[in-house]
Design a protein around this motif. Structure first.
Motif, PDB file in Angstrom:
ATOM      1  N   GLY A 116       2.311  -7.661   4.209  1.00 55.24           N
ATOM      2  CA  GLY A 116       1.356  -7.656   4.042  1.00 55.24           C
ATOM      3  C   GLY A 116       0.279  -6.694   3.112  1.00 55.24           C
ATOM      4  N   ARG A 117       0.475  -5.995   2.627  1.00 55.73           N
ATOM      5  CA  ARG A 117       0.119  -5.719   1.356  1.00 55.73           C
ATOM      6  C   ARG A 117      -0.612  -5.710   0.752  1.00 55.73           C
ATOM      7  NH1 ARG A 117       2.750   0.038  -0.137  1.00 55.73           N
ATOM      8  NH2 ARG A 117       2.686   0.566   1.794  1.00 55.73           N
ATOM      9  N   MET A 118       0.031  -7.230   0.146  1.00 53.73           N
ATOM     10  CA  MET A 118      -0.425  -7.735  -0.852  1.00 53.73           C
ATOM     11  C   MET A 118      -1.773  -8.691  -0.542  1.00 53.73           C
ATOM     12  SD  MET A 118       3.150  -9.562  -2.694  1.00 53.73           S
ATOM     13  CE  MET A 118       4.208 -10.151  -1.252  1.00 53.73           C
ATOM     14  N   VAL A 189       5.503 -12.597  -6.951  1.00 58.79           N
ATOM     15  CA  VAL A 189       6.969 -12.146  -5.430  1.00 58.79           C
ATOM     16  C   VAL A 189       6.718 -10.947  -5.979  1.00 58.79           C
ATOM     17  CG1 VAL A 189       9.411 -12.712  -5.534  1.00 58.79           C
ATOM     18  CG2 VAL A 189       7.806 -14.949  -6.035  1.00 58.79           C
ATOM     19  N   ASP A 190       6.828 -10.533  -4.569  1.00 57.63           N
ATOM     20  CA  ASP A 190       7.355  -9.207  -3.933  1.00 57.63           C
ATOM     21  C   ASP A 190       8.727  -8.731  -4.346  1.00 57.63           C
ATOM     22  OD1 ASP A 190       8.178  -6.328  -3.298  1.00 57.63           O
ATOM     23  OD2 ASP A 190       6.666  -6.279  -2.148  1.00 57.63           O
ATOM     24  N   ALA A 191       9.754  -8.006  -5.662  1.00 61.17           N
ATOM     25  CA  ALA A 191      11.155  -7.988  -5.711  1.00 61.17           C
ATOM     26  C   ALA A 191      10.828  -6.205  -5.814  1.00 61.17           C
ATOM     27  CB  ALA A 191      11.417  -8.832  -6.578  1.00 61.17           C
ATOM     28  N   VAL A 192      10.257  -5.895  -5.167  1.00 52.69           N
ATOM     29  CA  VAL A 192      10.357  -4.378  -5.104  1.00 52.69           C
ATOM     30  C   VAL A 192      11.821  -3.382  -4.971  1.00 52.69           C
ATOM     31  CG1 VAL A 192       9.231  -1.889  -4.409  1.00 52.69           C
ATOM     32  CG2 VAL A 192       7.887  -3.903  -5.171  1.00 52.69           C
ATOM     33  N   CYS A 193      12.463  -4.533  -4.262  1.00 53.60           N
ATOM     34  CA  CYS A 193      13.473  -3.893  -3.061  1.00 53.60           C
ATOM     35  C   CYS A 193      14.680  -4.494  -3.931  1.00 53.60           C
ATOM     36  CB  CYS A 193      13.177  -4.588  -1.282  1.00 53.60           C
ATOM     37  SG  CYS A 193      14.935  -4.255  -0.719  1.00 53.60           S
TER      38      CYS A 193
END
Ligand SMILES: *Cc1c(COP(=O)(O)O)cnc(C)c1O
Length: 407
Positions: A116-118, A189-193
């Protein structure tokens, strides 16, 4: 006559007396088993104590190796790998603010707090963001996503690989990227984790920007992050007419430092050296072995927690391995559990933004067998101490069985 406010502002600020870190930090370091930051290897800690010239020849060599290693970890041949001074969210903002602007059509697949932050960042740069709200503990079906793409005709689609907040894994990421690609959208793509904890193939899956932080899968320090843009994404960065309002996050300016050995801002050299070591350790281990270690340890942890008699939060088909969500038994709050396990057992775990769960990370150095035994034992004892009936020996036995069977 001076007013009271001018009296206040002109008053001398006295030198404060504060406690030293030795007085503040616990005698025994806490075992960091939460949703990040995670423990760092000795080589990373050592690198983090060094300061060198941010524009010297050594730094140029370090940057070059960081990019080379990051390409392996992202699985991309793209030239456009850059570091970011800032948290994973800064890398996220770098992706969004360079690729989206006033009027950009953006579709954000929202599985929870982080994805949701994106969307929020897109709205802040003036993008026309539509959000596909996904119910908790589930993923959107490919049909739903295809329909949303048909309806919204996005120029950009954002999606998270592992939604750390509710521990949901977007296991269809490759197919989601293909749907977006086929409709001509760029995929962020959020791959932070998840980066380096499970497969992600930026080029092969057609992803245009991948973001990650230091303090999760990579087991580096918080505050220095990485981003990779595809050629198509880089073309969009270079083709924009209005400059990015975020000067520090402007990818074209960052190119000066990360590709042309020039100045943008003073890089966090110690943190970049730490990241270098974290990436080097990933390369030394190889991605295949690292993924296998994460899988084995996380499944064993899940077996151990289940055998204690506790419930896992995410259903099996979309359960994230990198962070495990555990339901907190009725009558307890996540805060009670986290405080007790930290105080009594020197193990840190996380709550989750209002959800009735605690989370145990399985990222990087957290995936070590000795850390698992200590954590399952500490969690079981915490439950006993707080009056919850669990089967502690069964939990530890299940952990041992899963690890020695290596399933
Ligand atoms: C932790 C996390 C973030 C935010 O990273 P920060 O370093 O806290 O800014 C974003 N996305 C995901 C999936 C995360 O796990």
């Amino acid at each position: 006559m001076p007013t009271s406010s001018s009296k206040l502002t002109s008053a001398v600020v006295p030198c404060p007396a504060v406690e030293s870190l030795d007085a503040i930090l616990p005698e025994e370091p806490l075992l960091m088993m939460g949703a990040g930051p995670v423990p760092i290897p000795a080589a990373v800690a050592k690198a983090n104590t060094i300061v060198i010239n941010h524009l010297g020849a050594t730094m140029v060599k370090v940057i070059s190796q960081v990019k080379t290693m990051a390409r392996y970890v992202f699985q991309t041949h793209s030239k456009w790998v850059l570091g970011v001074a800032g948290p994973g969210s800064a890398a996220m903002e770098m992706a969004i603010s360079n690729l989206a602007w006033e009027g950009t059509r953006m579709l954000s697949i929202k599985n929870g707090f982080f994805s949701g932050r994106m969307a929020e960042m897109g709205r802040r740069v003036g993008a026309r963001v539509s959000t596909l709200e996904v119910a908790d503990r589930s993923v959107a079906s490919l049909d739903e996503i295809a329909e949303a793409i048909r309806r919204e005709r996005p120029e950009i689609v954002t999606v998270v690989q592992g939604e750390t907040s509710n521990t949901v894994w977007n296991y269809q990421l490759k197919d989601i990227a293909a749907l977006a690609k086929a409709a001509g959208a760029l995929v962020i793509v959020d791959a932070v984790c998840t980066l380096s904890t499970m497969p992600l193939a930026m080029d092969a899956w057609g992803i245009d920007a991948v973001i990650t932080g230091g303090q999760k899968g990579l087991s580096s320090i918080p505050g220095v992050s990485l981003i990779a843009f595809s050629d198509a994404a880089w073309e969009r960065v270079k083709g924009r007419t209005a400059p990015n309002a975020h000067w520090c996050l402007d990818a074209s300016l960052a190119e000066n430092f990360w590709h042309n050995a020039g100045y943008h801002y003073t890089a966090p050299v110690s943190g970049v050296l730490a990241l270098h070591e974290a990436l080097r350790l990933v390369c030394a281990e190889t991605l295949e072995k690292r993924f296998a270690r994460h899988q084995k340890c996380s499944v064993a942890l899940q077996d151990g927690v289940t055998a204690l008699g506790l419930q896992l939060y995410a259903p099996k088909e979309c359960r994230l391995n990198s962070v495990v969500g555990i339901e907190v038994p009725a009558g307890l709050s996540p805060g009670d559990v986290c405080a007790h396990i930290s105080r009594q057992h020197q193990v840190e775990i996380s709550g989750s933004f209002g959800l009735p769960i605690v989370r145990i990370g399985q990222m990087g150095e957290q995936c070590r067998e000795h850390n698992l035994f200590r954590t399952v034992h500490a969690l079981g004892r915490t439950m006993v101490d707080l009056g919850v009936k669990v089967d502690l020996p069964a939990g530890v036995a299940a952990l041992e069985r899963a690890l020695s069977e290596g399933k």
